[in-house]
Design an enzyme around this catalytic site. Structure first.
Site, PDB file in Angstrom:
ATOM      1  N   SER A 115      10.830   5.965  15.736  1.00 27.73           N
ATOM      2  CA  SER A 115       9.623   5.537  16.436  1.00 27.73           C
ATOM      3  C   SER A 115      10.019   5.248  17.876  1.00 27.73           C
ATOM      4  O   SER A 115      10.563   4.191  18.180  1.00 27.73           O
ATOM      5  CB  SER A 115       9.039   4.292  15.758  1.00 27.73           C
ATOM      6  OG  SER A 115       8.571   4.646  14.471  1.00 27.73           O
ATOM      7  N   LEU A 116       9.790   6.219  18.731  1.00 29.27           N
ATOM      8  CA  LEU A 116      10.247   6.139  20.123  1.00 29.27           C
ATOM      9  C   LEU A 116       9.258   5.318  20.971  1.00 29.27           C
ATOM     10  O   LEU A 116       9.599   4.272  21.497  1.00 29.27           O
ATOM     11  CB  LEU A 116      10.401   7.564  20.680  1.00 29.27           C
ATOM     12  CG  LEU A 116      10.800   7.710  22.137  1.00 29.27           C
ATOM     13  CD1 LEU A 116      12.183   7.158  22.402  1.00 29.27           C
ATOM     14  CD2 LEU A 116      10.718   9.181  22.562  1.00 29.27           C
ATOM     15  N   GLU A 170       0.831  -1.195   0.000  1.00 34.62           N
ATOM     16  CA  GLU A 170       0.000   0.000   0.000  1.00 34.62           C
ATOM     17  C   GLU A 170       0.867   1.248   0.000  1.00 34.62           C
ATOM     18  O   GLU A 170       1.953   1.276   0.567  1.00 34.62           O
ATOM     19  CB  GLU A 170      -0.932  -0.017   1.213  1.00 34.62           C
ATOM     20  CG  GLU A 170      -2.019  -1.069   1.021  1.00 34.62           C
ATOM     21  CD  GLU A 170      -2.859  -1.303   2.263  1.00 34.62           C
ATOM     22  OE1 GLU A 170      -4.065  -1.540   2.099  1.00 34.62           O
ATOM     23  OE2 GLU A 170      -2.328  -1.251   3.376  1.00 34.62           O
ATOM     24  N   SER A 204      11.840   6.772   8.358  1.00 35.15           N
ATOM     25  CA  SER A 204      11.364   6.472   9.715  1.00 35.15           C
ATOM     26  C   SER A 204      11.803   5.075  10.105  1.00 35.15           C
ATOM     27  O   SER A 204      11.652   4.129   9.329  1.00 35.15           O
ATOM     28  CB  SER A 204       9.836   6.567   9.746  1.00 35.15           C
ATOM     29  OG  SER A 204       9.335   6.213  11.021  1.00 35.15           O
ATOM     30  N   CYS A 214       6.666  -6.971   7.103  1.00 38.79           N
ATOM     31  CA  CYS A 214       7.732  -6.371   7.905  1.00 38.79           C
ATOM     32  C   CYS A 214       8.226  -7.412   8.901  1.00 38.79           C
ATOM     33  O   CYS A 214       7.448  -8.233   9.386  1.00 38.79           O
ATOM     34  CB  CYS A 214       7.202  -5.158   8.665  1.00 38.79           C
ATOM     35  SG  CYS A 214       8.464  -4.240   9.594  1.00 38.79           S
ATOM     36  N   CYS A 223      -1.485   5.482  10.129  1.00 38.99           N
ATOM     37  CA  CYS A 223      -0.285   4.793  10.586  1.00 38.99           C
ATOM     38  C   CYS A 223      -0.638   3.448  11.187  1.00 38.99           C
ATOM     39  O   CYS A 223      -1.516   3.351  12.041  1.00 38.99           O
ATOM     40  CB  CYS A 223       0.412   5.571  11.693  1.00 38.99           C
ATOM     41  SG  CYS A 223       0.929   7.188  11.218  1.00 38.99           S
ATOM     42  N   CYS A 247       3.469   8.542   1.328  1.00 38.95           N
ATOM     43  CA  CYS A 247       3.945   7.601   2.336  1.00 38.95           C
ATOM     44  C   CYS A 247       4.216   6.279   1.615  1.00 38.95           C
ATOM     45  O   CYS A 247       3.302   5.630   1.111  1.00 38.95           O
ATOM     46  CB  CYS A 247       2.867   7.464   3.402  1.00 38.95           C
ATOM     47  SG  CYS A 247       3.244   6.284   4.689  1.00 38.95           S
ATOM     48  N   GLY A 252       6.800  -1.831   6.208  1.00 40.24           N
ATOM     49  CA  GLY A 252       8.202  -2.230   6.204  1.00 40.24           C
ATOM     50  C   GLY A 252       9.099  -1.336   7.033  1.00 40.24           C
ATOM     51  O   GLY A 252       8.717  -0.246   7.431  1.00 40.24           O
ATOM     52  N   GLU A 253      10.303  -1.850   7.284  1.00 40.80           N
ATOM     53  CA  GLU A 253      11.321  -1.086   8.008  1.00 40.80           C
ATOM     54  C   GLU A 253      12.363  -0.653   6.973  1.00 40.80           C
ATOM     55  O   GLU A 253      13.136  -1.484   6.478  1.00 40.80           O
ATOM     56  CB  GLU A 253      11.933  -1.977   9.109  1.00 40.80           C
ATOM     57  CG  GLU A 253      13.235  -1.484   9.709  1.00 40.80           C
ATOM     58  CD  GLU A 253      13.178  -0.062  10.258  1.00 40.80           C
ATOM     59  OE1 GLU A 253      12.197   0.316  10.925  1.00 40.80           O
ATOM     60  OE2 GLU A 253      14.137   0.693   9.995  1.00 40.80           O
ATOM     61  N   CYS A 271       6.256  -5.311  15.563  1.00 41.74           N
ATOM     62  CA  CYS A 271       5.829  -4.402  16.629  1.00 41.74           C
ATOM     63  C   CYS A 271       4.401  -4.773  17.038  1.00 41.74           C
ATOM     64  O   CYS A 271       3.548  -5.047  16.182  1.00 41.74           O
ATOM     65  CB  CYS A 271       5.902  -2.953  16.160  1.00 41.74           C
ATOM     66  SG  CYS A 271       7.584  -2.463  15.712  1.00 41.74           S
ATOM     67  N   ASN A 300      -3.995   3.921  16.366  1.00 41.25           N
ATOM     68  CA  ASN A 300      -5.055   3.630  15.392  1.00 41.25           C
ATOM     69  C   ASN A 300      -5.395   2.150  15.468  1.00 41.25           C
ATOM     70  O   ASN A 300      -4.543   1.312  15.176  1.00 41.25           O
ATOM     71  CB  ASN A 300      -4.579   3.961  13.969  1.00 41.25           C
ATOM     72  CG  ASN A 300      -4.434   5.454  13.761  1.00 41.25           C
ATOM     73  OD1 ASN A 300      -5.340   6.221  14.058  1.00 41.25           O
ATOM     74  ND2 ASN A 300      -3.274   5.879  13.271  1.00 41.25           N
ATOM     75  N   CYS A 351       1.237  -2.838  15.541  1.00 42.27           N
ATOM     76  CA  CYS A 351       1.221  -2.494  14.110  1.00 42.27           C
ATOM     77  C   CYS A 351       0.597  -3.612  13.281  1.00 42.27           C
ATOM     78  O   CYS A 351       0.967  -4.776  13.398  1.00 42.27           O
ATOM     79  CB  CYS A 351       2.642  -2.214  13.623  1.00 42.27           C
ATOM     80  SG  CYS A 351       2.716  -1.788  11.875  1.00 42.27           S
TER      81      CYS A 351
HETATM   82  N1  SAH Z   1       9.140   0.768  10.269  1.00 40.43           N
HETATM   83  C1  SAH Z   1       9.214   2.189  10.330  1.00 40.43           C
HETATM   84  C2  SAH Z   1       8.229   2.907   9.422  1.00 40.43           C
HETATM   85  C3  SAH Z   1       6.802   2.417   9.338  1.00 40.43           C
HETATM   86  S1  SAH Z   1       5.589   2.788  10.527  1.00 40.43           S
HETATM   87  C4  SAH Z   1       9.062   2.657  11.764  1.00 40.43           C
HETATM   88  O1  SAH Z   1       8.810   1.836  12.634  1.00 40.43           O
HETATM   89  O2  SAH Z   1       9.250   3.837  12.033  1.00 40.43           O
HETATM   90  C5  SAH Z   1       5.244   4.465  10.554  1.00 40.43           C
HETATM   91  C6  SAH Z   1       4.787   4.926  11.954  1.00 40.43           C
HETATM   92  O3  SAH Z   1       3.458   4.437  12.284  1.00 40.43           O
HETATM   93  C7  SAH Z   1       5.713   4.402  13.040  1.00 40.43           C
HETATM   94  O4  SAH Z   1       6.021   5.425  13.954  1.00 40.43           O
HETATM   95  C8  SAH Z   1       4.864   3.346  13.687  1.00 40.43           C
HETATM   96  O5  SAH Z   1       5.286   3.065  14.975  1.00 40.43           O
HETATM   97  C9  SAH Z   1       3.477   3.957  13.612  1.00 40.43           C
HETATM   98  N2  SAH Z   1       2.404   2.992  13.843  1.00 40.43           N
HETATM   99  C10 SAH Z   1       2.427   1.668  13.627  1.00 40.43           C
HETATM  100  N3  SAH Z   1       1.252   1.103  14.001  1.00 40.43           N
HETATM  101  C11 SAH Z   1       0.470   2.096  14.443  1.00 40.43           C
HETATM  102  C12 SAH Z   1      -0.881   2.148  14.929  1.00 40.43           C
HETATM  103  N4  SAH Z   1      -1.632   1.060  15.016  1.00 40.43           N
HETATM  104  N5  SAH Z   1      -1.364   3.346  15.272  1.00 40.43           N
HETATM  105  C13 SAH Z   1      -0.605   4.466  15.144  1.00 40.43           C
HETATM  106  N6  SAH Z   1       0.642   4.477  14.687  1.00 40.43           N
HETATM  107  C14 SAH Z   1       1.188   3.304  14.338  1.00 40.43           C
END
Ligand code: SAH
Length: 344
Positions: A218-219, A90, A195, A110, A337, A103, A163-164, A114, A294, A117
Site C-alpha cells: 500500500s504505497l 468480514e 498486502s 487493526c 477497500c 478477500c 487487519g495487517e 491508517c 471509498n 481506513c
Molecule cells: N493492511 C493491509 C491490507 C488491508 S487494506 C494493507 O494496508 O495493505 C487493503 C487495501 O485497501 C489497502 O491498500 C488499503 O490501503 C486500501 N484502503 C483502505 N481504506 C481504503 C478506503 N477508504 N478506500 C480505498 N482503499 C482503501
C-alpha cells in the site's frame, strides 16, 4: 483440551500423528477429506481405528459462523463471520468473469491506524488464529457452491480484508502453507497475495520464509511526509527502507510487485504526485492498482473525479508502468477497500 484440526500445516499434522504412534499416511487422508473433498465432519473413511479415536479425542472442527450476508448488485458478497469467542470479521468475495477472489481478514480490527481506513478506527482487538483464517475460506467457498453453483470456484486469495497480515505473521504464514499444500486446496503460489501497509519486520521475514507469494504494498504516496500522515507506521518504517527490502525480492519474468495507490481528492491525486510516483517506480517489475478513495461514515477525505484518476493513470503509463483503475466493487454494501468495520 482439543485443538483445531485447521491449525496444522501438513508437516505439523504428519509429525503429530507420528508422535502419537499413528501412521503418517493419515495426514494425506485427512487433508484430502477436509480440503479436497471439502467435508466438515471428521473423517471415518479408510482411516485406521486408532487414528479415528485420536481424531475424536484431540481435534475440534468448529468453523466461523456466517451471521450476515450482503449481496451487491455487482455480485460481490460480504460476509460477517463470527468466531468462537464472539468476535466478528468480514470476508468478501469479489467476482471477476465467473471466478471469485476471496478477500480475507487477518485481524479483528487493526493496529495500523491508517487515516483513510474504516477498519483502523476500530483499533486492534486481537489477531486471528490460523483456523479462523482458513475457516473464512472454507465457509465462503461452501456458500458459493451452494448459492451460485453455476459459477467457478475460488482460486485467488488476497489478504486485503481487515487487519495487517504481516503483523499477524505466524498465523498468516501457516494458513498460506495450508492453502498452498498439494495434498489439500492446492492453490497456486501466484494466486495468493499478501498486502501490507509496510510493516517491515514482517516483510523481511515473509521474503525469507514464504518466497513466491505475491506482495502488494500500500504505497499511497511517493513522499515520506505525506505517507506519514496516511500510514502512521511509515514514521517507524519509512518508505525508503521498505522499497530497499522489496527491491531485493527475486522476481520471475512474469512476476510483479503490486503497488496499491489510494487516490484522495486534492491530497495525493495531483500531476506532481503522479510524476513522482512514476519516477520512484520506473524500471521496476511493478503493477499499480489505483484505488479511488471509498468513503465511509465520518471519513475526512473525498474521492477524486474519474477524469483526475484517468489523468493519474496516463502519467504513470508514460513511465511504462502498467496502472489499472480498480473498480469499487461492493461499495453499495460497504464491502469495498477500507470500508470493512465490525465494531457496530
Ligand atoms: N493492511 C493491509 C491490507 C488491508 S487494506 C494493507 O494496508 O495493505 C487493503 C487495501 O485497501 C489497502 O491498500 C488499503 O490501503 C486500501 N484502503 C483502505 N481504506 C481504503 C478506503 N477508504 N478506500 C480505498 N482503499 C482503501
Amino acid at each position: 483440551m482439543k485443538t483445531s484440526f485447521y491449525q496444522y500445516n501438513f508437516e505439523a499434522l504428519t509429525n503429530l500423528l507420528i508422535e502419537n504412534d499413528l501412521s503418517p499416511s493419515g495426514a494425506t487422508l485427512l487433508y484430502n477429506w477436509h480440503y479436497k473433498q471439502k467435508k466438515l465432519k471428521p473423517c471415518t473413511h479408510n482411516v485406521a481405528l486408532a487414528t479415528q479415536n485420536f481424531i475424536h479425542e484431540h481435534f475440534s472442527f468448529s468453523m466461523p459462523e456466517i451471521v450476515d450476508v450482503h449481496e451487491s448488485k455487482d455480485q460481490t458478497v460480504k460476509f460477517l463471520m463470527q468466531m468462537e469467542d464472539g468476535q466478528k470479521v468480514e470476508t468478501v468475495l469479489i467476482p471477476f468473469q465467473n471466478k471469485y477472489t476471496i478477500c480475507i481478514s487477518t485481524q479483528v480490527g487493526c493496529a495500523m491506524k491508517c487515516s483513510f481506513c474504516f477498519t483502523g478506527t476500530q483499533g486492534l482487538k486481537r489477531h486471528l488464529k490460523t483456523e479462523e483464517i482458513i475457516g473464512q475460506f472454507i465457509i465462503a467457498d461452501r456458500w458459493l457452491r451452494k448459492h451460485r453453483p453455476e459459477d467457478q470456484q475460488l482460486k485467488n486469495i488476497v489478504y486485503m480484508g481487515q487487519g495487517e497480515p504481516l503483523h499477524n505473521f505466524d498465523a498468516v504464514k501457516t494458513a498460506s502453507e495450508i492453502f498452498l499444500d498439494q495434498h489439500g486446496t492446492s492453490i497456486g503460489v501466484q494466486k495468493i497475495t499478501v498486502s501490507t501497509a509496510g510493516y517491515l519486520p514482517g516483510l523481511i521475514r515473509w521474503n525469507e520464509e514464504m518466497p513466491g507469494v505475491n506482495i502488494a504494498l500500500s504505497l499511497h504516496s511517493p513522499f515520506e511526509e505525506k505517507r506519514n500522515k496516511l500510514i502512521p507506521i511509515n514514521q517507524r518504517y519509512p518508505l525508503s527502507e521498505i522499497l530497499k527490502c522489496i527491491d531485493l525480492i527475486p522476481l520471475k519474468r512474469k512476476q510483479y510487485i503490486i503497488y496499491e495507490y489510494l487516490l484522495i481528492k486534492n491530497y495525493n491525486d495531483t500531476d506532481v504526485d503522479a510524476h513522482a510516483t512514476g519516477e520512484l517506480l520506473k524500471g521496476k517489475q511493478a503493477i499499480i492498482n489505483l484505488i479511488p478513495f471509498n468513503p465511509f461514515p465520518g471519513s475526512e477525505y473525498e474521492r477524486p473525479e474519474l477524469a483526475q484518476v484517468e489523468q493519474f493513470q496516463k502519467i504513470l503509463e508514460s513511465y511504462q508502468l502498467p496502472a489499472l483503475i480498480r473498480g469499487t466493487k461492493g461499495d453499495d454494501i460497504l464491502a469495498a477497500c477500507g470500508q470493512l468495520n465490525t465494531k457496530a
